[in-house]
Design a protein around this motif. Sequence first.
Motif, PDB file in Angstrom:
ATOM      1  N   ILE A  43       5.681  38.073   1.757  1.00 34.07           N
ATOM      2  CA  ILE A  43       7.078  37.658   1.873  1.00 34.07           C
ATOM      3  C   ILE A  43       7.871  38.773   1.203  1.00 34.07           C
ATOM      4  O   ILE A  43       7.753  38.997  -0.003  1.00 34.07           O
ATOM      5  CB  ILE A  43       7.356  36.316   1.160  1.00 34.07           C
ATOM      6  CG1 ILE A  43       6.438  35.211   1.683  1.00 34.07           C
ATOM      7  CG2 ILE A  43       8.825  35.949   1.285  1.00 34.07           C
ATOM      8  CD1 ILE A  43       6.663  34.808   3.096  1.00 34.07           C
ATOM      9  N   LEU A  44       8.639  39.473   1.968  1.00 37.23           N
ATOM     10  CA  LEU A  44       9.387  40.632   1.496  1.00 37.23           C
ATOM     11  C   LEU A  44      10.839  40.229   1.251  1.00 37.23           C
ATOM     12  O   LEU A  44      11.518  39.769   2.166  1.00 37.23           O
ATOM     13  CB  LEU A  44       9.304  41.718   2.568  1.00 37.23           C
ATOM     14  CG  LEU A  44       9.843  43.077   2.258  1.00 37.23           C
ATOM     15  CD1 LEU A  44       9.126  43.696   1.077  1.00 37.23           C
ATOM     16  CD2 LEU A  44       9.701  43.967   3.486  1.00 37.23           C
ATOM     17  N   ILE A  45      11.297  40.385   0.021  1.00 35.52           N
ATOM     18  CA  ILE A  45      12.688  40.089  -0.329  1.00 35.52           C
ATOM     19  C   ILE A  45      13.417  41.419  -0.415  1.00 35.52           C
ATOM     20  O   ILE A  45      13.111  42.254  -1.257  1.00 35.52           O
ATOM     21  CB  ILE A  45      12.783  39.335  -1.666  1.00 35.52           C
ATOM     22  CG1 ILE A  45      11.996  38.034  -1.582  1.00 35.52           C
ATOM     23  CG2 ILE A  45      14.245  39.083  -2.040  1.00 35.52           C
ATOM     24  CD1 ILE A  45      11.814  37.336  -2.907  1.00 35.52           C
ATOM     25  N   HIS A  46      14.383  41.608   0.484  1.00 36.61           N
ATOM     26  CA  HIS A  46      15.116  42.873   0.509  1.00 36.61           C
ATOM     27  C   HIS A  46      16.610  42.676   0.353  1.00 36.61           C
ATOM     28  O   HIS A  46      17.347  43.635   0.233  1.00 36.61           O
ATOM     29  CB  HIS A  46      14.827  43.648   1.796  1.00 36.61           C
ATOM     30  CG  HIS A  46      14.871  42.829   3.036  1.00 36.61           C
ATOM     31  ND1 HIS A  46      16.006  42.176   3.471  1.00 36.61           N
ATOM     32  CD2 HIS A  46      13.894  42.527   3.921  1.00 36.61           C
ATOM     33  CE1 HIS A  46      15.725  41.522   4.586  1.00 36.61           C
ATOM     34  NE2 HIS A  46      14.444  41.712   4.875  1.00 36.61           N
ATOM     35  N   GLY A  47      17.067  41.434   0.336  1.00 39.70           N
ATOM     36  CA  GLY A  47      18.493  41.158   0.247  1.00 39.70           C
ATOM     37  C   GLY A  47      19.170  41.394   1.584  1.00 39.70           C
ATOM     38  O   GLY A  47      18.557  41.892   2.531  1.00 39.70           O
ATOM     39  N   TYR A  48      20.447  41.020   1.643  1.00 38.64           N
ATOM     40  CA  TYR A  48      21.168  41.164   2.906  1.00 38.64           C
ATOM     41  C   TYR A  48      22.548  41.773   2.746  1.00 38.64           C
ATOM     42  O   TYR A  48      23.336  41.796   3.684  1.00 38.64           O
ATOM     43  CB  TYR A  48      21.253  39.824   3.637  1.00 38.64           C
ATOM     44  CG  TYR A  48      21.998  38.749   2.882  1.00 38.64           C
ATOM     45  CD1 TYR A  48      23.356  38.544   3.076  1.00 38.64           C
ATOM     46  CD2 TYR A  48      21.343  37.934   1.981  1.00 38.64           C
ATOM     47  CE1 TYR A  48      24.034  37.564   2.386  1.00 38.64           C
ATOM     48  CE2 TYR A  48      22.008  36.950   1.301  1.00 38.64           C
ATOM     49  CZ  TYR A  48      23.352  36.764   1.503  1.00 38.64           C
ATOM     50  OH  TYR A  48      24.016  35.788   0.811  1.00 38.64           O
ATOM     51  N   GLY A  49      22.840  42.268   1.572  1.00 36.34           N
ATOM     52  CA  GLY A  49      24.107  42.958   1.381  1.00 36.34           C
ATOM     53  C   GLY A  49      25.248  42.088   0.881  1.00 36.34           C
ATOM     54  O   GLY A  49      26.399  42.461   1.004  1.00 36.34           O
TER      55      GLY A  49
END
Length: 111
Positions: free
Chosen positions: A35-41
């Motif tokens: 599960i990759l958490i990269h944010g959305y801005g």
Amino acid sequence: MVLNLKFDSPSAEEALDRLTIRLRRASEVGIKAIILIHGYGASGEGGKIKWAVHDALENNYFSDRVDEYHFGEQTAFGSESYHALLRRRPGLRAYLKHFKEGNAGMTVLIL
């Protein structure tokens, strides 16, 4: 495995470097999903990490380690893609609760 790429606010390039290293380690120890958490801005930064990750995946940058990927915004609870993912990896059910309305800040990687 959960990997938070946006922790400590790295640049998009640093985040991709971290992802590369973690993917290598994950495949070495037999991890099958991340599960990759990269944010959305949402912070006004424009989601640079998200777009860098999406671009890298769509252009097969990680094709030697990632069999498939599911962007959170396309994997909303109850959608066909959500159910297909659960059929493939039932152990992800607990993590996918964060995808109830399509979480644009997360991506699921199947290794």
